[in-house]
Structures are given as structure tokens and as C-alpha cells.
Design a protein around this motif. Structure first.
Motif, PDB file in Angstrom:
ATOM      1  N   ASN A  34       0.829  -1.197   0.000  1.00  0.00           N
ATOM      2  CA  ASN A  34       0.000   0.000   0.000  1.00  0.00           C
ATOM      3  C   ASN A  34       0.870   1.258   0.000  1.00  0.00           C
ATOM      4  O   ASN A  34       0.636   2.194  -0.767  1.00  0.00           O
ATOM      5  N   LYS A  35       1.893   1.287   0.854  1.00  0.00           N
ATOM      6  CA  LYS A  35       2.789   2.445   0.911  1.00  0.00           C
ATOM      7  C   LYS A  35       3.593   2.586  -0.376  1.00  0.00           C
ATOM      8  O   LYS A  35       3.777   3.702  -0.876  1.00  0.00           O
ATOM      9  N   LEU A  36       4.060   1.469  -0.935  1.00  0.00           N
ATOM     10  CA  LEU A  36       4.810   1.542  -2.181  1.00  0.00           C
ATOM     11  C   LEU A  36       3.933   2.098  -3.301  1.00  0.00           C
ATOM     12  O   LEU A  36       4.362   2.969  -4.056  1.00  0.00           O
ATOM     13  N   GLY A  37       2.700   1.621  -3.386  1.00  0.00           N
ATOM     14  CA  GLY A  37       1.782   2.129  -4.402  1.00  0.00           C
ATOM     15  C   GLY A  37       1.513   3.612  -4.232  1.00  0.00           C
ATOM     16  O   GLY A  37       1.475   4.371  -5.207  1.00  0.00           O
ATOM     17  N   ALA A  38       1.352   4.059  -2.990  1.00  0.00           N
ATOM     18  CA  ALA A  38       1.109   5.483  -2.726  1.00  0.00           C
ATOM     19  C   ALA A  38       2.328   6.323  -3.132  1.00  0.00           C
ATOM     20  O   ALA A  38       2.179   7.389  -3.750  1.00  0.00           O
ATOM     21  N   HIS A  39       3.513   5.861  -2.796  1.00  0.00           N
ATOM     22  CA  HIS A  39       4.730   6.577  -3.201  1.00  0.00           C
ATOM     23  C   HIS A  39       4.833   6.636  -4.721  1.00  0.00           C
ATOM     24  O   HIS A  39       5.167   7.684  -5.273  1.00  0.00           O
ATOM     25  N   GLN A  40       4.550   5.533  -5.374  1.00  0.00           N
ATOM     26  CA  GLN A  40       4.666   5.488  -6.830  1.00  0.00           C
ATOM     27  C   GLN A  40       3.672   6.426  -7.512  1.00  0.00           C
ATOM     28  O   GLN A  40       3.980   7.012  -8.532  1.00  0.00           O
ATOM     29  N   ARG A  41       2.487   6.555  -6.946  1.00  0.00           N
ATOM     30  CA  ARG A  41       1.479   7.434  -7.544  1.00  0.00           C
ATOM     31  C   ARG A  41       1.925   8.892  -7.537  1.00  0.00           C
ATOM     32  O   ARG A  41       1.613   9.648  -8.444  1.00  0.00           O
ATOM     33  N   ARG A  42       2.631   9.303  -6.499  1.00  0.00           N
ATOM     34  CA  ARG A  42       2.942  10.728  -6.373  1.00  0.00           C
ATOM     35  C   ARG A  42       4.398  11.094  -6.681  1.00  0.00           C
ATOM     36  O   ARG A  42       4.735  12.271  -6.647  1.00  0.00           O
ATOM     37  N   CYS A  43       5.229  10.115  -6.981  1.00  0.00           N
ATOM     38  CA  CYS A  43       6.639  10.415  -7.230  1.00  0.00           C
ATOM     39  C   CYS A  43       6.954  10.464  -8.721  1.00  0.00           C
ATOM     40  O   CYS A  43       6.456   9.643  -9.483  1.00  0.00           O
ATOM     41  N   PRO A  44       7.781  11.410  -9.097  1.00  0.00           N
ATOM     42  CA  PRO A  44       8.215  11.461 -10.498  1.00  0.00           C
ATOM     43  C   PRO A  44       9.210  10.332 -10.768  1.00  0.00           C
ATOM     44  O   PRO A  44       9.715   9.711  -9.849  1.00  0.00           O
ATOM     45  N   ARG A  45       9.469  10.094 -12.008  1.00  0.00           N
ATOM     46  CA  ARG A  45      10.451   9.097 -12.435  1.00  0.00           C
ATOM     47  C   ARG A  45      10.140   7.702 -11.893  1.00  0.00           C
ATOM     48  O   ARG A  45      11.026   6.956 -11.493  1.00  0.00           O
ATOM     49  N   ARG A  46       8.859   7.364 -11.867  1.00  0.00           N
ATOM     50  CA  ARG A  46       8.433   6.059 -11.347  1.00  0.00           C
ATOM     51  C   ARG A  46       9.116   4.903 -12.060  1.00  0.00           C
ATOM     52  O   ARG A  46       9.583   3.968 -11.448  1.00  0.00           O
ATOM     53  N   ARG A  47       9.078   4.978 -13.385  1.00  0.00           N
ATOM     54  CA  ARG A  47       9.598   3.883 -14.198  1.00  0.00           C
ATOM     55  C   ARG A  47      11.091   3.700 -13.968  1.00  0.00           C
ATOM     56  O   ARG A  47      11.584   2.598 -13.797  1.00  0.00           O
ATOM     57  N   ALA A  48      11.837   4.803 -13.956  1.00  0.00           N
ATOM     58  CA  ALA A  48      13.285   4.730 -13.750  1.00  0.00           C
ATOM     59  C   ALA A  48      13.605   4.118 -12.384  1.00  0.00           C
ATOM     60  O   ALA A  48      14.511   3.288 -12.258  1.00  0.00           O
ATOM     61  N   TRP A  49      12.859   4.532 -11.360  1.00  0.00           N
ATOM     62  CA  TRP A  49      13.103   3.988 -10.025  1.00  0.00           C
ATOM     63  C   TRP A  49      12.838   2.489 -10.007  1.00  0.00           C
ATOM     64  O   TRP A  49      13.638   1.724  -9.447  1.00  0.00           O
ATOM     65  N   LEU A  50      11.741   2.054 -10.587  1.00  0.00           N
ATOM     66  CA  LEU A  50      11.438   0.620 -10.627  1.00  0.00           C
ATOM     67  C   LEU A  50      12.538  -0.166 -11.324  1.00  0.00           C
ATOM     68  O   LEU A  50      12.945  -1.226 -10.852  1.00  0.00           O
ATOM     69  N   GLU A  51      13.000   0.351 -12.433  1.00  0.00           N
ATOM     70  CA  GLU A  51      14.044  -0.353 -13.183  1.00  0.00           C
ATOM     71  C   GLU A  51      15.338  -0.454 -12.388  1.00  0.00           C
ATOM     72  O   GLU A  51      16.048  -1.450 -12.479  1.00  0.00           O
ATOM     73  N   GLN A  52      15.632   0.545 -11.575  1.00  0.00           N
ATOM     74  CA  GLN A  52      16.840   0.521 -10.745  1.00  0.00           C
ATOM     75  C   GLN A  52      16.702  -0.425  -9.556  1.00  0.00           C
ATOM     76  O   GLN A  52      17.707  -0.834  -8.975  1.00  0.00           O
ATOM     77  N   HIS A  53      15.476  -0.765  -9.193  1.00  0.00           N
ATOM     78  CA  HIS A  53      15.243  -1.558  -7.982  1.00  0.00           C
ATOM     79  C   HIS A  53      14.510  -2.873  -8.250  1.00  0.00           C
ATOM     80  O   HIS A  53      13.854  -3.417  -7.358  1.00  0.00           O
ATOM     81  N   LEU A  54      14.638  -3.390  -9.450  1.00  0.00           N
ATOM     82  CA  LEU A  54      13.914  -4.618  -9.797  1.00  0.00           C
ATOM     83  C   LEU A  54      14.286  -5.801  -8.910  1.00  0.00           C
ATOM     84  O   LEU A  54      13.422  -6.628  -8.596  1.00  0.00           O
ATOM     85  N   ASP A  55      15.535  -5.910  -8.474  1.00  0.00           N
ATOM     86  CA  ASP A  55      15.920  -7.017  -7.604  1.00  0.00           C
ATOM     87  C   ASP A  55      15.177  -6.952  -6.271  1.00  0.00           C
ATOM     88  O   ASP A  55      14.670  -7.957  -5.780  1.00  0.00           O
TER      89      ASP A  55
END
Length: 122
Positions: A34-55
Motif C-alpha cells: 500500500n505504501k509503495l503504491g502510494a509513493h509510486q502514484r505521487r513520485c516522479p520518475r516512477r519507471r526509472a526507479w522501478l528499473e533501478q530496484h527490480l531485484d
């Protein structure tokens, strides 16, 4: 649970997973998603962050699947909702959603009206 509340960034959340993931139960994990989804909704560069943290995200998904047997309908719905709002590409979470759907299908006969509502909402 308090440790989750104090994390103010996505990276802090993933650090907590590394530090205390083995101690997390289904409620901690549903709150985490829930917290991760909330952060992702309001943070810029969502896709880049996900790609950097896929592991780390892969580790979160694996831990979540291991704890599914503990989940009630509310935890299940919260996990699905948080994962959906995390802005993954389909191929990155298809196995998680498959596992969530399989789990819900096996529990469906035991769901009450509120459980059904929560699951459909997610």
C-alpha cells in the motif's frame, strides 16, 4: 508496523525489506504494498526507479507469495491494490497477480460479502 510508518521514501521501504523482511507477516506486507503504491502514484520518475530496484521488488514479490497462505481478503485486496498502483509493466508482476488470483479463487467459497467487495475493489 511502526517501522513501515516511519519510512518516507520508496528506497527506505526497500531498505526495510532487506533489514526485516523475514519478520514481516501478511499484514506488514499488505501495508508495504500500500505504501509503495502510494509513493509510486505521487513520485516522479516512477519507471526509472522501478528499473533501478527490480531485484528488491522481485524479493518483495517472492516474500509476498510465500506469505499468501496467511492472508485474509483485506490483506489480499490491499496487496493487489498497492501492486496495481506501483506502475509495473505487466510482465514484471504477472506471476504475482496469477498467484493472488489463484489464492483468491481457492478462498472464494469462504468469503463473506465484504470479502468479495474488497477483492473486486482491488
Amino acid at each position: 508496523q511502526n517501522a513501515l510508518l516511519s519510512r518516507e521514501s520508496r528506497s527506505q521501504l526497500l531498505a526495510l525489506l532487506g533489514e526485516r523482511g523475514s519478520e514481516m507477516d501478511h499484514m506488514h506486507l499488505s501495508n508495504f504494498w500500500n505504501k509503495l503504491g502510494a509513493h509510486q502514484r505521487r513520485c516522479p520518475r516512477r519507471r526509472a526507479w522501478l528499473e533501478q530496484h527490480l531485484d528488491g521488488i522481485q524479493g518483495l514479490q517472492e516474500l509476498t507469495v510465500k506469505r499468501l497462505h496467511q492472508c485474509d481478503a483485506r490483506a489480499l485486496a490491499t496487496i493487489a491494490h498497492g501492486a496495481a498502483h506501483s506502475r509495473f509493466r505487466a510482465e514484471e508482476v504477472v506471476s504475482l497477480f496469477d498467484d493472488l488470483a489463484d489464492f483468491a479463487q481457492h478462498r472464494l467459497k469462504r468469503f463473506n460479502p465484504q470479502d468479495l467487495s474488497l477483492t473486486v475493489w482491488a
